[in-house]
Design a protein around this motif. Structure first.
Motif, PDB file in Angstrom:
ATOM      1  N   HIS A 292       0.850  -1.200   0.000  1.00 11.54           N
ATOM      2  CA  HIS A 292       0.000   0.000   0.000  1.00 11.54           C
ATOM      3  C   HIS A 292       0.880   1.243   0.000  1.00 11.54           C
ATOM      4  O   HIS A 292       0.956   1.959   0.995  1.00 11.54           O
ATOM      5  CB  HIS A 292      -0.916   0.026   1.222  1.00 11.54           C
ATOM      6  N   PRO A 293       1.563   1.506  -1.126  1.00 12.83           N
ATOM      7  CA  PRO A 293       2.543   2.598  -1.137  1.00 12.83           C
ATOM      8  C   PRO A 293       1.922   3.974  -0.880  1.00 12.83           C
ATOM      9  O   PRO A 293       2.620   4.899  -0.477  1.00 12.83           O
ATOM     10  CB  PRO A 293       3.152   2.510  -2.541  1.00 12.83           C
ATOM     11  N   SER A 294       0.633   4.118  -1.096  1.00 14.42           N
ATOM     12  CA  SER A 294       0.027   5.444  -0.925  1.00 14.42           C
ATOM     13  C   SER A 294      -0.322   5.732   0.534  1.00 14.42           C
ATOM     14  O   SER A 294      -0.653   6.850   0.892  1.00 14.42           O
ATOM     15  CB  SER A 294      -1.228   5.561  -1.782  1.00 14.42           C
ATOM     16  N   VAL A 295      -0.238   4.689   1.386  1.00 16.17           N
ATOM     17  CA  VAL A 295      -0.609   4.883   2.786  1.00 16.17           C
ATOM     18  C   VAL A 295       0.635   5.252   3.587  1.00 16.17           C
ATOM     19  O   VAL A 295       1.667   4.586   3.495  1.00 16.17           O
ATOM     20  CB  VAL A 295      -1.224   3.598   3.379  1.00 16.17           C
ATOM     21  N   LYS A 296       0.524   6.309   4.363  1.00 11.01           N
ATOM     22  CA  LYS A 296       1.648   6.688   5.212  1.00 11.01           C
ATOM     23  C   LYS A 296       1.349   6.263   6.644  1.00 11.01           C
ATOM     24  O   LYS A 296       0.333   6.655   7.212  1.00 11.01           O
ATOM     25  CB  LYS A 296       1.869   8.204   5.158  1.00 11.01           C
ATOM     26  N   ILE A 297       2.218   5.435   7.204  1.00  6.42           N
ATOM     27  CA  ILE A 297       2.020   5.012   8.591  1.00  6.42           C
ATOM     28  C   ILE A 297       3.160   5.587   9.418  1.00  6.42           C
ATOM     29  O   ILE A 297       4.334   5.356   9.119  1.00  6.42           O
ATOM     30  CB  ILE A 297       1.996   3.477   8.707  1.00  6.42           C
ATOM     31  N   ALA A 298       2.823   6.330  10.441  1.00  5.35           N
ATOM     32  CA  ALA A 298       3.847   6.901  11.326  1.00  5.35           C
ATOM     33  C   ALA A 298       3.757   6.195  12.673  1.00  5.35           C
ATOM     34  O   ALA A 298       2.743   6.270  13.356  1.00  5.35           O
ATOM     35  CB  ALA A 298       3.627   8.391  11.488  1.00  5.35           C
ATOM     36  N   VAL A 299       4.824   5.473  13.022  1.00  4.62           N
ATOM     37  CA  VAL A 299       4.812   4.680  14.251  1.00  4.62           C
ATOM     38  C   VAL A 299       5.747   5.317  15.271  1.00  4.62           C
ATOM     39  O   VAL A 299       6.866   5.678  14.933  1.00  4.62           O
ATOM     40  CB  VAL A 299       5.264   3.238  13.964  1.00  4.62           C
ATOM     41  N   SER A 300       5.276   5.458  16.499  1.00  3.47           N
ATOM     42  CA  SER A 300       6.210   5.885  17.550  1.00  3.47           C
ATOM     43  C   SER A 300       5.870   5.228  18.881  1.00  3.47           C
ATOM     44  O   SER A 300       4.757   4.726  19.087  1.00  3.47           O
ATOM     45  CB  SER A 300       6.218   7.407  17.683  1.00  3.47           C
ATOM     46  N   GLY A 301       6.839   5.213  19.787  1.00 10.28           N
ATOM     47  CA  GLY A 301       6.671   4.563  21.092  1.00 10.28           C
ATOM     48  C   GLY A 301       6.131   5.539  22.112  1.00 10.28           C
ATOM     49  O   GLY A 301       5.226   6.313  21.809  1.00 10.28           O
ATOM     50  N   GLY A 302       6.673   5.511  23.304  1.00 10.33           N
ATOM     51  CA  GLY A 302       6.228   6.439  24.341  1.00 10.33           C
ATOM     52  C   GLY A 302       5.562   5.740  25.502  1.00 10.33           C
ATOM     53  O   GLY A 302       5.402   6.319  26.567  1.00 10.33           O
ATOM     54  N   GLY A 303       5.154   4.500  25.294  1.00 12.37           N
ATOM     55  CA  GLY A 303       4.510   3.760  26.373  1.00 12.37           C
ATOM     56  C   GLY A 303       3.017   3.635  26.162  1.00 12.37           C
ATOM     57  O   GLY A 303       2.398   4.438  25.455  1.00 12.37           O
ATOM     58  N   SER A 304       2.433   2.607  26.781  1.00  8.08           N
ATOM     59  CA  SER A 304       1.014   2.326  26.605  1.00  8.08           C
ATOM     60  C   SER A 304       0.164   3.513  27.032  1.00  8.08           C
ATOM     61  O   SER A 304      -0.794   3.894  26.341  1.00  8.08           O
ATOM     62  CB  SER A 304       0.621   1.096  27.425  1.00  8.08           C
ATOM     63  N   GLY A 305       0.510   4.103  28.160  1.00  9.97           N
ATOM     64  CA  GLY A 305      -0.259   5.235  28.681  1.00  9.97           C
ATOM     65  C   GLY A 305      -0.263   6.405  27.703  1.00  9.97           C
ATOM     66  O   GLY A 305      -1.305   6.993  27.423  1.00  9.97           O
ATOM     67  N   ALA A 306       0.908   6.686  27.146  1.00 18.60           N
ATOM     68  CA  ALA A 306       1.024   7.796  26.196  1.00 18.60           C
ATOM     69  C   ALA A 306       0.174   7.542  24.962  1.00 18.60           C
ATOM     70  O   ALA A 306      -0.435   8.464  24.407  1.00 18.60           O
ATOM     71  CB  ALA A 306       2.483   7.988  25.814  1.00 18.60           C
TER      72      ALA A 306
END
Lengths: 309, 303
Positions: free
Chosen positions: A75-89
């Motif tokens: 799905h090249p047109s989909v931009k997925i931005a992943v980040s951590g920070g913890g479950s609460g965040a």
């Protein structure tokens, strides 16, 4: 002394020359707009492009990152931005509307549900994987099963000698993950605090802190009197995994993918992703793909337990 | 004639420019240090305001994830002290002896091989040292010394000693070689033996350089992170007595490295880690200042 001055002069000269070059180049580009010094305007993303922002648990982070990578291939047109920070965040971000998907290594708390309701957000839960934490000792250790209560006493430093739990006399060496780890938190919740019934309990100060599952594995394999815990996926024959007796007694359960899946192994948990309302469109496609065979193969490859076989 | 003056003027401008540029470069170093200090202080302030200093510096428990969280830095500071002191105890005599050998005793060909070899030690990445310690030296020592676990303070000291060695050897060798030949010749002419000359005439004369070498080694040891993170076990306990060297400890640098990556932004834990960094900076600043004063005084007495 002379060489030092020479080096200094050389250094300054290089600085000056590069400064002149930079200025000169910039000016030239200004004067001749027709030359190809200025890069062409960036290609506008297609209008159909959609973005999924995913924030949350560091335990789920490897899964999310691997999913993002693989999903983007098809799905090249989909931009997925992943980040951590913890479950609460992550859950906080979902409530405030700054992410579409919140990943969490624990269930959403009642308090968070109330906050969400107040903000007009209705979190929907998706279990995307299971995780078992194996309790491991040196292969030569005669002890082969322990109860959650005994483990808690050992990790808090109440029990300090192996002979108190039926082993050979020797000071117990506690090998823990460092406090940044999701596994550290999960093990603390499920075992050290006796499933959160005694929140005063904490790891003993004497506990060694290792930066990775692999480091725990190495240390336990090298140390006769060690006890540690690692994600199920990291378990190998260099250490011995203990059978664990659930809280309040019962039969000791061996850590296997099946025992994690049906919930009989007590040191296990589900991993979640939350969305605001039932997912639609590309978010639904993404989560369905993740829960499907391709996404679950990634889950298994990373050492977690898939949601079904 | 006019041409000549123009050339002279041009040279003056050039000189002036160079002078100003070097001046800016020099001042920049001070600006950087001040900025680093300011930023550390800014991010450490919330925790310094929330907890009394006696609790931060004198607290015996570092457990940032407990409820309530505890930020006692005493175990971390003592951990750093143990590992660093141990490293210096090993590295200074060895390094000094090596420097004396290279500068005074060794024949030219041996010296030409030895010095690059020692300096090569500095080129080995710290993570490689850590691996050696964690997988080979640690388990081996634990087995031979009958220790319960192969990750302990003295192992960190041992490996840090190897890492500080090139600095100490290199700088003190330069200092020894800088001692005027006349001094040696005078000493020998008075009937002193080679050894007497080295330890009563040459080494005292090279004192300030040697102290500088030790301080640089100290800086290397106290600031090293990756190796100690890997080999000292990182248990935040207060080391006690000489046996403390054979027990796991946790240093300040290792704490920051292990915990900063996943700490939620602007939480007390986050600020506490900055406070640890601030204290680390103050400690190195203090040791450097002391070294500077000592070197200056030694220099005055020497001349």
């Amino acid at each position: 002394m002379d060489t030092r001055r020479l080096v200094l002069v050389g250094f300054v000269a290089i600085l000056l020359v590069s400064a002149v070059l930079v200025v000169g180049c910039a000016r030239r580009a200004e004067m001749e707009p027709g030359t190809a010094v200025v890069p062409p305007a960036p290609v506008e993303p297609p209008a159909s492009a959609e973005t999924i922002r995913q924030i949350g648990s560091t335990t789920v982070l490897p899964i999310a990152e691997a999913w993002q990578k693989k999903f983007s291939e098809t799905h090249p047109s989909v931009k997925i931005a992943v980040s951590g920070g913890g479950s609460g965040a992550g859950i906080e971000a979902l409530i405030s509307g700054t992410c579409e998907v919140a990943s969490s290594s624990r269930e959403i708390k009642d308090k968070e549900r109330e906050q969400a309701a107040a903000a007009g957000v209705s979190p929907v839960e998706h279990i995307i994987a299971h995780d078992g934490i194996a309790v491991v000792v040196h292969p030569s250790n005669p002890v082969s099963e322990l109860s959650i209560e005994q483990l808690s006493d050992m990790f808090t430093g109440k029990i300090r000698n192996w002979k108190d739990v039926g082993g050979q006399s020797g000071e117990i060496q506690i090998i823990s993950r460092d406090s940044a780890s999701g596994t550290y938190e999960a093990f603390k919740e499920l075992v050290v605090t006796l499933n959160k019934t005694d929140k005063e309990r904490d790891y003993a100060a004497e506990a060694l802190k290792q930066a990775s599952n692999q480091a725990v594995l190495t240390s336990v394999a090298q140390t006769k009197a060690a006890i540690g815990y690692i994600g199920l996926g990291y378990l190998d024959e260099t250490v011995k995994a203990l059978r664990v007796i659930p809280m309040g007694g019962g039969t000791a359960v061996e850590v296997t993918a099946d025992a994690v899946l049906d919930g009989t192994y007590p040191v296990s948990r589900a991993l979640y992703m939350y969305t605001n309302g039932e997912p639609t469109g590309i978010v639904k496609e993404y989560l369905d793909w993740g829960k499907g065979p391709e996404g679950q193969a990634i889950v298994a490859g990373l050492g977690f337990v898939p949601i079904s076989k | 004639m006019r041409k000549h003056i123009a050339a002279k003027n041009r040279r003056h401008v050039w000189e002036w420019l160079i002078e100003r540029l070097t001046q800016i470069a020099g001042l920049l170093a001070i600006v950087f240090v001040l900025l680093i200090f300011a930023f550390l202080l800014r991010d450490a302030l919330p925790v310094l305001a929330q907890y009394p200093l006696s609790e931060l510096l004198g607290g015996t428990r570092w457990s940032p994830t407990a409820e309530p969280e505890k930020f006692g830095m005493l175990p971390l500071m003592l951990g750093s002290l143990y590992v660093t002191a141990g490293a210096l105890l090993l590295a200074v005599p060895l390094g000094l002896a090596c420097a004396v050998f290279v500068a005074e005793v060794a024949p030219k060909r041996v010296r030409e091989m030895l010095k690059p070899a020692v300096e090569l030690l500095a080129a080995i990445p710290s993570v490689v040292f850590g691996f050696l310690g964690l997988l080979l030296i640690g388990p081996w020592l634990a087995d031979k010394l009958d220790l319960p676990i192969g990750q302990f303070a003295a192992l960190g000291s041992l490996i840090l000693a190897f890492m500080a060695l090139p600095t100490i050897v290199s700088v003190s060798e330069d200092a020894i070689r800088a001692v005027p030949v006349a001094l040696r010749e005078n000493s020998l002419a008075l009937g002193a033996t080679d050894w007497q000359t080295i330890c009563r005439a040459v080494l005292p004369a090279a004192r300030s350089g040697i102290i500088a070498a030790v301080m640089l080694g100290l800086g290397r040891a106290i600031g090293e992170t990756m190796t100690v993170l890997m080999v000292t076990g990182n248990a935040a306990v207060i080391p006690r007595g000489l046996l403390g060297f054979l027990r796991p400890v946790r240093t300040m640098t290792a704490t920051i490295a292990a915990e900063m990556g996943e700490t939620a932004f602007r939480t007390p834990h986050y600020h506490a880690l900055f406070a640890v960094g601030l204290i680390l900076l103050l400690i190195t600043f203090l040791t450097n200042t002391i070294a500077d004063v000592v070197v200056r005084r030694a220099g005055r007495v020497g001349s």
